[in-house]
Design a protein around this motif. Structure first.
Motif, PDB file in Angstrom:
ATOM      1  N   THR A  94       0.804  -1.242  -0.050  1.00 48.46           N
ATOM      2  CA  THR A  94       0.095   0.042   0.137  1.00 48.46           C
ATOM      3  C   THR A  94       0.738   1.138   0.124  1.00 48.46           C
ATOM      4  O   THR A  94       0.624   2.307  -0.843  1.00 48.46           O
ATOM      5  CB  THR A  94      -0.943  -0.028   1.244  1.00 48.46           C
TER       6      THR A  94
ATOM      7  N   TYR B  82       0.773   3.201  -3.643  1.00 49.50           N
ATOM      8  CA  TYR B  82       0.063   4.156  -3.640  1.00 49.50           C
ATOM      9  C   TYR B  82      -0.052   5.427  -2.715  1.00 49.50           C
ATOM     10  O   TYR B  82      -0.509   6.316  -2.974  1.00 49.50           O
ATOM     11  CB  TYR B  82      -1.575   3.325  -3.016  1.00 49.50           C
TER      12      TYR B  82
ATOM     13  N   ASN C 261      -1.948  11.555  -0.306  1.00 50.14           N
ATOM     14  CA  ASN C 261      -2.263  10.495  -1.112  1.00 50.14           C
ATOM     15  C   ASN C 261      -3.191   9.726  -0.928  1.00 50.14           C
ATOM     16  O   ASN C 261      -3.479   8.392  -1.619  1.00 50.14           O
ATOM     17  CB  ASN C 261      -1.009   9.916  -1.860  1.00 50.14           C
ATOM     18  N   ILE C 262      -3.787   9.679   0.383  1.00 52.19           N
ATOM     19  CA  ILE C 262      -4.565   8.344   0.890  1.00 52.19           C
ATOM     20  C   ILE C 262      -5.791   8.093  -0.023  1.00 52.19           C
ATOM     21  O   ILE C 262      -6.391   6.952  -0.169  1.00 52.19           O
ATOM     22  CB  ILE C 262      -4.832   8.780   2.229  1.00 52.19           C
ATOM     23  N   ASN C 263      -6.162   9.254  -0.711  1.00 48.54           N
ATOM     24  CA  ASN C 263      -7.524   8.896  -1.622  1.00 48.54           C
ATOM     25  C   ASN C 263      -7.196   8.318  -2.706  1.00 48.54           C
ATOM     26  O   ASN C 263      -7.866   7.670  -3.643  1.00 48.54           O
ATOM     27  CB  ASN C 263      -7.901  10.439  -2.023  1.00 48.54           C
ATOM     28  N   LYS C 264      -5.960   8.032  -2.910  1.00 48.50           N
ATOM     29  CA  LYS C 264      -5.331   7.232  -4.164  1.00 48.50           C
ATOM     30  C   LYS C 264      -5.467   5.579  -3.968  1.00 48.50           C
ATOM     31  O   LYS C 264      -5.378   4.806  -4.766  1.00 48.50           O
ATOM     32  CB  LYS C 264      -3.947   7.528  -4.512  1.00 48.50           C
TER      33      LYS C 264
ATOM     34  N   TRP D 129      -9.540   1.269  -2.286  1.00 51.43           N
ATOM     35  CA  TRP D 129     -10.090   0.567  -1.126  1.00 51.43           C
ATOM     36  C   TRP D 129     -10.799  -0.807  -1.350  1.00 51.43           C
ATOM     37  O   TRP D 129     -10.726  -1.681  -0.624  1.00 51.43           O
ATOM     38  CB  TRP D 129     -10.974   1.389  -0.370  1.00 51.43           C
TER      39      TRP D 129
END
Length: 357
Positions: free
Chosen positions: A97, A101, A109-112, A115
């Motif tokens: 992860t 990403y 960048n967590i929205n990349k 999920w």
């Protein structure tokens, strides 16, 4: 030499085959390597099927030994298998992860993060999706297939009690693969060129059944009904002509090698190096793609400018040796710090649950 060293050696050979083919996908290689050598290297992808056969063999061996001794053998089986696979698996998910990403700015960048893919991998069901079977984490398809196979192991152990029943299982699972794959192809769910057709559980169940066949042949010295063997060969031909996948024929060749090694554990294959690699094989499987990525990033995928076949082969061999060495060192540490503690946690949980009952 311990009786079951050859099984650990089989795992070592399997992971070396996988590393052999994955090494070829990095750096300068196929453009300069002769076709016959490329074909040998490509054979390494079947190391996963060798893993599957070894897994079915050892699961039958351990489950049959425990089912008479443990009151809650099935429950304990699932706990042991989860804690054998999950700890290193989840560490791998966390690492990949960040690598793929999050990069150097995880909170930005967590929205990349995809999920849905992460959740499928976290639940070990990514191999049920044609789109996401192997997209989030390298090699994740095989771990998912392995975990899904565990769900049917207790049922198989209960009803598959001899070598001929193992053959019937092979016949049944091969027919199932032909029918289900054929129906999905007809409906347009995937095409003959879709990797999912080769990778998913339905196609691997006959491979697991071959591992069960080997178990009865090796452990119980049972011989098969050769009429049934003839039927298996016809089914393998039918499978190949329909899907153009040599999976079953290759698996039979690997099974012969497996059985041979059980009877004749020759030093070339059963030695300290291969046994060590076999002991760490699961961690190596999770780790090795990350190691290859690092080699590419620091410019160590190729050591020499490739101008001919000899230099291309030299680059490949150096890259392979580095991959095996670095992956083994990291896997040794992971085995000590993650895998073994995870297995001990599973055993502790079983002990606690047994006391409460």
């Amino acid at each position: 030499m311990p009786r079951y060293n050859y099984i650990t050696a089989i795992r070592g050979i399997a992971i070396l085959l996988v590393l052999m083919v994955h090494t070829a996908y990095n750096g300068s290689y196929f453009k300069y390597i002769p076709v016959f050598l490329s074909s040998i290297i490509e054979f390494g992808k079947y190391g996963v099927q060798l893993f599957f056969m070894a897994s079915a063999f050892t699961l039958f061996l351990s489950f049959q030994n425990r089912k008479e001794k443990e009151e809650y053998a099935i429950r304990n089986f699932f706990i042991r298998r989860f804690f054998r696979i999950a700890p290193m698996w989840y560490i791998g998910i966390i690492y990949y992860t960040f690598q793929n990403y999050l990069g150097t700015h995880p909170f930005l960048n967590i929205n990349k993060i995809p999920w849905h893919e992460l959740i499928l991998n976290g639940l070990f069901i990514n191999s049920l999706s044609p789109k996401y079977i192997n997209s989030f984490m390298p090699g994740s398809w095989s771990i998912s297939v392995e975990m899904l196979f565990y769900l049917v192991v207790p049922f198989f152990v209960l009803y598959i009690s001899n070598i001929n029943k193992a053959i019937y299982l092979f016949i049944g699972t091969t027919l199932l693969a032909i029918i289900v794959n054929g129906a999905l192809l007809y409906k347009g769910v995937f095409t003959l060129n879709t990797p999912f057709l080769y990778l998913w559980l339905i196609n691997q169940l006959p491979v697991f059944s071959i591992g069960i066949f080997i178990f009865f042949y090796v452990e119980h010295n049972q011989l098969p009904n050769y009429t049934l063997i003839g039927g298996c060969i016809i089914l393998c031909l039918l499978y190949f002509f329909i899907f153009h996948i040599p999976l079953l024929f290759v698996s039979i060749v690997l099974a012969i090698f497996f059985a041979f090694l059980s009877k004749y554990p020759i030093l070339m294959f059963v030695n300290k190096i291969v046994l060590s690699i076999g002991e760490w094989s699961y961690s190596i499987y999770i780790i090795h793609i990350a190691v290859l990525t690092m080699l590419n990033r620091v410019g160590l995928a190729d050591f020499f400018n490739v101008t001919n076949t000899s230099i291309a082969i030299l680059n490949y061999l150096i890259r392979f040796l580095i991959l095996v060495s670095v992956s083994s060192i990291i896997a040794f540490i992971a085995n000590k710090l993650i895998e073994r503690p995870g297995q001990k946690l599973g055993k502790h949980l079983i002990a606690v649950m047994n006391k409460k009952v």
